[in-house]
Motif scaffolding. Structure first.
Motif, PDB file in Angstrom:
ATOM      1  N   TYR A 166       0.845  -1.189   0.000  1.00 49.29           N
ATOM      2  CA  TYR A 166       0.000   0.000   0.000  1.00 49.29           C
ATOM      3  C   TYR A 166       0.882   1.242   0.000  1.00 49.29           C
ATOM      4  O   TYR A 166       1.721   1.428   0.879  1.00 49.29           O
ATOM      5  CB  TYR A 166      -0.922   0.004   1.225  1.00 49.29           C
ATOM      6  CG  TYR A 166      -1.929  -1.107   1.188  1.00 49.29           C
ATOM      7  CD1 TYR A 166      -2.942  -1.116   0.230  1.00 49.29           C
ATOM      8  CD2 TYR A 166      -1.871  -2.158   2.092  1.00 49.29           C
ATOM      9  CE1 TYR A 166      -3.867  -2.142   0.173  1.00 49.29           C
ATOM     10  CE2 TYR A 166      -2.799  -3.186   2.049  1.00 49.29           C
ATOM     11  CZ  TYR A 166      -3.788  -3.171   1.090  1.00 49.29           C
ATOM     12  OH  TYR A 166      -4.707  -4.195   1.036  1.00 49.29           O
ATOM     13  N   GLN A 167       0.697   2.084  -0.998  1.00 50.00           N
ATOM     14  CA  GLN A 167       1.548   3.253  -1.166  1.00 50.00           C
ATOM     15  C   GLN A 167       0.957   4.457  -0.429  1.00 50.00           C
ATOM     16  O   GLN A 167      -0.252   4.652  -0.425  1.00 50.00           O
ATOM     17  CB  GLN A 167       1.706   3.582  -2.657  1.00 50.00           C
ATOM     18  CG  GLN A 167       2.072   2.395  -3.528  1.00 50.00           C
ATOM     19  CD  GLN A 167       3.395   1.769  -3.170  1.00 50.00           C
ATOM     20  OE1 GLN A 167       4.197   2.363  -2.462  1.00 50.00           O
ATOM     21  NE2 GLN A 167       3.648   0.565  -3.657  1.00 50.00           N
ATOM     22  N   PRO A 168       1.821   5.266   0.177  1.00 44.38           N
ATOM     23  CA  PRO A 168       1.318   6.459   0.861  1.00 44.38           C
ATOM     24  C   PRO A 168       0.847   7.512  -0.132  1.00 44.38           C
ATOM     25  O   PRO A 168       1.227   7.510  -1.303  1.00 44.38           O
ATOM     26  CB  PRO A 168       2.543   6.952   1.641  1.00 44.38           C
ATOM     27  CG  PRO A 168       3.710   6.465   0.835  1.00 44.38           C
ATOM     28  CD  PRO A 168       3.287   5.138   0.268  1.00 44.38           C
TER      29      PRO A 168
ATOM     30  N   GLN B  31      -0.105  10.619   4.103  1.00 41.86           N
ATOM     31  CA  GLN B  31      -1.191   9.856   4.702  1.00 41.86           C
ATOM     32  C   GLN B  31      -1.263   8.452   4.109  1.00 41.86           C
ATOM     33  O   GLN B  31      -0.920   8.245   2.944  1.00 41.86           O
ATOM     34  CB  GLN B  31      -2.531  10.566   4.461  1.00 41.86           C
ATOM     35  CG  GLN B  31      -2.625  11.946   5.085  1.00 41.86           C
ATOM     36  CD  GLN B  31      -3.944  12.632   4.769  1.00 41.86           C
ATOM     37  OE1 GLN B  31      -4.584  12.337   3.764  1.00 41.86           O
ATOM     38  NE2 GLN B  31      -4.350  13.562   5.626  1.00 41.86           N
ATOM     39  N   PRO B  32      -1.734   7.491   4.925  1.00 47.99           N
ATOM     40  CA  PRO B  32      -1.950   6.149   4.376  1.00 47.99           C
ATOM     41  C   PRO B  32      -3.114   6.165   3.402  1.00 47.99           C
ATOM     42  O   PRO B  32      -4.025   6.984   3.516  1.00 47.99           O
ATOM     43  CB  PRO B  32      -2.275   5.312   5.627  1.00 47.99           C
ATOM     44  CG  PRO B  32      -2.814   6.300   6.607  1.00 47.99           C
ATOM     45  CD  PRO B  32      -2.076   7.589   6.351  1.00 47.99           C
ATOM     46  N   ASN B  33      -3.076   5.263   2.446  1.00 54.28           N
ATOM     47  CA  ASN B  33      -4.123   5.218   1.441  1.00 54.28           C
ATOM     48  C   ASN B  33      -4.338   3.769   1.019  1.00 54.28           C
ATOM     49  O   ASN B  33      -3.486   3.177   0.365  1.00 54.28           O
ATOM     50  CB  ASN B  33      -3.729   6.065   0.227  1.00 54.28           C
ATOM     51  CG  ASN B  33      -4.836   6.111  -0.813  1.00 54.28           C
ATOM     52  OD1 ASN B  33      -6.006   5.937  -0.489  1.00 54.28           O
ATOM     53  ND2 ASN B  33      -4.469   6.339  -2.060  1.00 54.28           N
ATOM     54  N   VAL B  34      -5.448   3.198   1.433  1.00 51.95           N
ATOM     55  CA  VAL B  34      -5.747   1.806   1.113  1.00 51.95           C
ATOM     56  C   VAL B  34      -6.689   1.756  -0.082  1.00 51.95           C
ATOM     57  O   VAL B  34      -7.789   2.312  -0.046  1.00 51.95           O
ATOM     58  CB  VAL B  34      -6.394   1.085   2.313  1.00 51.95           C
ATOM     59  CG1 VAL B  34      -6.798  -0.327   1.916  1.00 51.95           C
ATOM     60  CG2 VAL B  34      -5.432   1.063   3.487  1.00 51.95           C
TER      61      VAL B  34
END
Length: 336
Positions: A202-204, A214-217
């Motif tokens: 999962y790329q930020p 920020q995290p990004n799912v």
């Protein structure tokens, strides 16, 4: 119609396994629903290396509180609320899951260094897990770290865990090795009972207004299955290891393709997050219909039938496939 298969030495009623996903497996009621919907096994959400490290620091902090303080060191680790469960809660979750369902429970450890994995792998086995999946999520950023050193790290983690437990151990891989075939061979020789292809990194993302990373799912799409399918087809029959397909499996056709490539099982996550746990039944029913229509009597009959070693044109999974794809594309195929 026989949908049974084997994975990590476990006899499974079908190749439909629920992969590691916290929203699906943290709740015992969900795990029971997963069994009732027909899943053959479930991989629990991961216990993270950072959780183990944090617990060890906190224990040391409390036992040496009157000698010297290093509370500031704890700030380098995620806050406890970042994690849904701690190490002891995770072990209890395994015990409770084994009490409420009859399908195999596969635990998951997520990390990138040896850390406390060996001790917790042993405790996971004692808690009753039927198998263990090592999810090595590693993004190397050291400019002086060589590919050989990175590979050695994976192999050392696997050997260390294998020496500590008797239950089967699978390793979940990224596709970013210099030579995926060779790395798979090394892991098999080091004792891996299964290879799970592939881990999704999962790329930020960047919030340009708050100026924050920020995290990004993002849930997978069907297109994501092409990469694991290709490598499963290449590895099948050449290594004595079980193969699990994950990422991009959304439809019954996706499951069938993975089985024909050579997968022992297919792991479902995103499709269940989108459509609900009960969608497992839909996939299984439509698999039954397809196999009946095309006169397949069992999963074993189709497994590996379209792998590289069984394909009339072995080059179809290599460079020639790329050239054919480029040459066959026409601009009119573009959507306006």
């Amino acid at each position: 119609m026989n949908l049974s298969t084997t994975y990590l030495g476990l006899q499974l009623r079908s190749p439909l396994v629920v992969g590691a996903a916290a929203p699906l497996t943290e709740d015992l009621d969900n795990i029971k629903r997963i069994e009732d919907a027909g899943a053959a096994a479930v991989v629990l959400h991961s216990l993270f290396e950072e959780q183990l490290t944090q617990e060890q620091y906190e224990l040391h902090h409390h036992t040496t509180a009157y000698n010297e303080s290093f509370a500031e060191a704890l700030t380098y680790f995620p806050e406890p609320e970042v994690f849904h469960v701690g190490p002891e809660e995770y072990l209890n979750h395994i015990r409770q899951a084994k009490e409420v369902v009859n399908i195999p429970i596969i635990a998951s450890l997520n990390g990138s260094t040896l850390g406390g994995w060996t001790d917790y792998a042993r405790q996971i086995e004692q808690a009753g897990a039927d198998a263990l999946e090592l999810n090595i999520y590693y993004v190397p950023t050291d400019f002086d770290l060589t590919a050989s050193q990175i590979e050695s790290n994976y192999l050392n983690i696997l050997r260390s865990v294998k020496s500590a437990v008797n239950i089967p151990v699978a390793i979940k891989l990224s596709p970013f090795f210099n030579n995926m075939a060779n790395m798979s061979k090394q892991l098999t020789e080091a004792g891996a009972d299964g290879l799970v292809l592939f881990n999704r990194f999962y790329q930020p993302d960047i919030n340009i207004e708050a100026l924050e990373v920020q995290p990004n799912v993002l849930l997978s799409t069907p297109q994501a299955m092409r990469l694991p399918m290709r490598w499963i087809a290449i590895l099948y029959g050449r290594l004595k290891v079980d193969l699990a397909a994950t990422s991009g499996i959304h439809k019954p056709e996706d499951v069938l393709k993975m089985l024909m490539a050579g997968a022992n099982v297919t792991m479902l996550v995103s499709v269940l997050l989108r459509h609900g746990i009960e969608h497992i039944r839909v996939i299984e029913e439509e698999m039954h219909q397809w196999m009946e229509e095309y006169e397949y009597e069992s999963v074993k009959q189709m497994q590996g039938s379209m792998s590289q070693i069984n394909c009339p044109d072995e080059s179809a999974f290599e460079r020639v496939q790329y050239m054919k794809a480029i040459q066959s594309y026409r601009p009119e195929q573009m959507q306006v």
